[in-house]
Scaffold this motif. Structure first.
Motif, mmCIF file in Angstrom:
data_model
loop_
_atom_site.group_PDB
_atom_site.id
_atom_site.type_symbol
_atom_site.label_atom_id
_atom_site.label_comp_id
_atom_site.label_asym_id
_atom_site.label_seq_id
_atom_site.Cartn_x
_atom_site.Cartn_y
_atom_site.Cartn_z
ATOM 1 N N LYS A 7 0.858 -1.180 0.000
ATOM 2 C CA LYS A 7 0.000 0.000 0.000
ATOM 3 C C LYS A 7 0.895 1.232 0.000
ATOM 4 N N ILE A 8 0.588 2.215 -0.830
ATOM 5 C CA ILE A 8 1.364 3.452 -0.878
ATOM 6 C C ILE A 8 0.923 4.334 0.282
ATOM 7 N N LEU A 9 1.858 4.648 1.181
ATOM 8 C CA LEU A 9 1.564 5.524 2.310
ATOM 9 C C LEU A 9 1.804 6.982 1.948
ATOM 10 N N ASP A 10 2.870 7.253 1.246
ATOM 11 C CA ASP A 10 3.169 8.572 0.685
ATOM 12 C C ASP A 10 4.173 8.360 -0.439
ATOM 13 N N THR A 12 7.246 8.281 -0.680
ATOM 14 C CA THR A 12 8.493 7.561 -0.412
ATOM 15 C C THR A 12 8.334 6.361 0.507
ATOM 16 N N HIS A 13 7.110 6.021 0.904
ATOM 17 C CA HIS A 13 6.915 4.915 1.841
ATOM 18 C C HIS A 13 5.827 3.958 1.379
ATOM 19 N N LEU A 14 6.116 2.669 1.522
ATOM 20 C CA LEU A 14 5.165 1.603 1.196
ATOM 21 C C LEU A 14 4.904 0.770 2.440
ATOM 22 N N GLU A 15 3.693 0.227 2.543
ATOM 23 C CA GLU A 15 3.372 -0.721 3.603
ATOM 24 C C GLU A 15 3.173 -2.078 2.957
ATOM 25 N N LEU A 16 4.057 -3.022 3.241
ATOM 26 C CA LEU A 16 4.015 -4.335 2.618
ATOM 27 C C LEU A 16 2.854 -5.152 3.160
ATOM 28 N N SER A 17 2.281 -5.999 2.316
ATOM 29 C CA SER A 17 1.161 -6.837 2.723
ATOM 30 C C SER A 17 1.604 -8.003 3.604
ATOM 31 N N GLN A 18 2.890 -8.288 3.611
ATOM 32 C CA GLN A 18 3.443 -9.348 4.452
ATOM 33 C C GLN A 18 4.908 -9.033 4.703
ATOM 34 N N PRO A 19 5.472 -9.567 5.767
ATOM 35 C CA PRO A 19 6.884 -9.293 6.053
ATOM 36 C C PRO A 19 7.806 -9.913 4.997
ATOM 37 N N ILE A 20 8.939 -9.282 4.799
ATOM 38 C CA ILE A 20 9.975 -9.873 3.958
ATOM 39 C C ILE A 20 11.134 -10.243 4.870
ATOM 40 N N PHE A 21 11.760 -11.333 4.597
ATOM 41 C CA PHE A 21 12.817 -11.841 5.461
ATOM 42 C C PHE A 21 14.175 -11.550 4.848
ATOM 43 N N CYS A 22 14.565 -10.279 4.968
ATOM 44 C CA CYS A 22 15.861 -9.807 4.486
ATOM 45 C C CYS A 22 16.520 -9.035 5.619
ATOM 46 N N ARG A 23 17.824 -8.979 5.585
ATOM 47 C CA ARG A 23 18.549 -8.211 6.594
ATOM 48 C C ARG A 23 18.370 -6.723 6.349
ATOM 49 N N GLN A 24 18.323 -5.971 7.431
ATOM 50 C CA GLN A 24 18.222 -4.519 7.328
ATOM 51 C C GLN A 24 19.409 -3.990 6.530
ATOM 52 N N GLY A 25 19.151 -3.116 5.594
ATOM 53 C CA GLY A 25 20.204 -2.552 4.755
ATOM 54 C C GLY A 25 20.332 -3.232 3.412
ATOM 55 N N ASN A 26 19.767 -4.441 3.269
ATOM 56 C CA ASN A 26 19.765 -5.100 1.959
ATOM 57 C C ASN A 26 18.932 -4.280 0.989
ATOM 58 N N ILE A 27 19.259 -4.381 -0.263
ATOM 59 C CA ILE A 27 18.548 -3.637 -1.294
ATOM 60 C C ILE A 27 17.642 -4.600 -2.056
ATOM 61 N N GLN A 30 11.702 -3.209 -6.897
ATOM 62 C CA GLN A 30 10.260 -3.284 -7.066
ATOM 63 C C GLN A 30 9.897 -2.662 -8.396
ATOM 64 N N ILE A 31 8.823 -3.143 -8.962
ATOM 65 C CA ILE A 31 8.340 -2.626 -10.242
ATOM 66 C C ILE A 31 7.083 -1.822 -9.969
ATOM 67 N N ILE A 32 7.070 -0.584 -10.416
ATOM 68 C CA ILE A 32 5.921 0.292 -10.237
ATOM 69 C C ILE A 32 5.296 0.510 -11.609
ATOM 70 N N PRO A 33 4.057 0.062 -11.822
ATOM 71 C CA PRO A 33 3.440 0.252 -13.131
ATOM 72 C C PRO A 33 3.213 1.734 -13.426
ATOM 73 N N ASP A 34 3.329 2.102 -14.698
ATOM 74 C CA ASP A 34 3.080 3.481 -15.116
ATOM 75 C C ASP A 34 1.576 3.684 -15.255
ATOM 76 N N VAL A 35 0.955 4.143 -14.197
ATOM 77 C CA VAL A 35 -0.488 4.350 -14.180
ATOM 78 C C VAL A 35 -0.755 5.815 -13.876
ATOM 79 N N VAL A 36 -1.598 6.427 -14.680
ATOM 80 C CA VAL A 36 -2.012 7.798 -14.421
ATOM 81 C C VAL A 36 -3.298 7.734 -13.620
#
Length: 69
Positions: A7-10, A12-27, A30-36
């Protein structure tokens, strides 16, 4: 690869629908569709409209060589 939604919060911030299991700082990527969006101010979409008009003006009916196949 894992596909989840967010979910787009603003701008620069997204709220994921589920946790991701990656270490903090990992890159991650994501693909953002071009939608007007229809509810966005016209000024925000002005560059997209101008780009589309410029693209369409660059081609002539005579350039449609693929239509002749």
């Amino acid at each position: 690869m894992t596909k989840i939604t967010a979910k787009i919060l603003d701008s620069t911030h997204l709220e994921l629908s589920q946790p991701i299991f990656c270490r903090q700082g990992n890159i991650i990527s994501q693909i953002i569709p071009d939608v007007v969006e229809k509810n966005v101010e016209d000024e925000d979409n002005l560059w997209r409209k101008a780009s589309e008009n410029h693209f369409l003006a660059a081609y002539d009916e005579g350039d449609a060589i693929y239509d002749k196949l």
